[in-house]
Scaffold this motif. Sequence first.
Motif, PDB file in Angstrom:
ATOM      1  N   ASP A 144      39.211  43.551  25.273  1.00  0.00           N
ATOM      2  CA  ASP A 144      38.464  42.044  25.759  1.00  0.00           C
ATOM      3  C   ASP A 144      39.271  41.487  26.736  1.00  0.00           C
ATOM      4  O   ASP A 144      38.888  40.774  27.684  1.00  0.00           O
ATOM      5  N   LYS A 147      39.325  42.979  30.120  1.00  0.00           N
ATOM      6  CA  LYS A 147      38.187  42.747  30.707  1.00  0.00           C
ATOM      7  C   LYS A 147      37.869  41.430  31.479  1.00  0.00           C
ATOM      8  O   LYS A 147      37.329  41.366  32.549  1.00  0.00           O
ATOM      9  N   GLU A 148      38.607  40.401  30.789  1.00  0.00           N
ATOM     10  CA  GLU A 148      38.790  39.241  31.439  1.00  0.00           C
ATOM     11  C   GLU A 148      39.311  39.177  32.738  1.00  0.00           C
ATOM     12  O   GLU A 148      39.286  38.150  33.587  1.00  0.00           O
ATOM     13  N   THR A 149      40.096  40.321  33.121  1.00  0.00           N
ATOM     14  CA  THR A 149      40.660  40.129  34.489  1.00  0.00           C
ATOM     15  C   THR A 149      39.793  40.932  35.649  1.00  0.00           C
ATOM     16  O   THR A 149      40.278  41.190  36.643  1.00  0.00           O
TER      17      THR A 149
END
Length: 208
Positions: A144, A147-149
């Motif tokens: 998670d 994936k934010e990057t």
Amino acid sequence: MSKLVVIKHPLIDHKMSKIRNKETGTKEFRESLSELGGLITYEITRDFTTKPKQIETPICETTVYELEKPVVIVPILRAGLGMVDGIHNLIPSAKIGHIGLYRDEVTLQPQVYYSKLPKDTKDSVVLLVDPMLASGGSVSKAIDIIKETGAKDIRYVGLVGAPEGVERLQKDHPDVPVYLAALDSHLNENSYIVPGLGDCGDRLFGTK
Ligand code: URA
């Protein structure tokens, strides 16, 4: 559903026999874990794309092929650190991020206590490294965060997995392939993998 690859190779099996054995001391455990990181990297990188480049050998001009995408290695603290050197030796241009997680004693959910990743990973291949895939909660949370990057190509690199962890990743992150050296039987009542190898962080750093 995410791809599950359990890598079969005699050298991997041989080194796995070292880290599973409770008689193996910290030095040999640490060395074997790092070597396994390198060996497993061959399989993870098999489908990496390359780009052509014109160079001159001492004899003539020729076309050579370099890795197309930057690589980021992200160990989950602590045990993931043990595999980093072996992977980094093979891909020295890789950047290294870190994610630290602990389990909240009340909610039992993984909580982030440290996260330092390259800012933009959307064009990179991210290798998320944690030798033990137990319930899958920490690895799923780490994905998670990655994936934010912006990462689109994330691959989980472990050694010993439990079916419970594999199922969890396949449910939470079907786009992330799972690479292991062994798929073990189950988790015991203390959430250790059976037969497993015990607490990987403690065995790596001699804290037990
Ligand atoms: N983490 C470990 O270090 N060992 C296990 O068996 C499960 C999780």
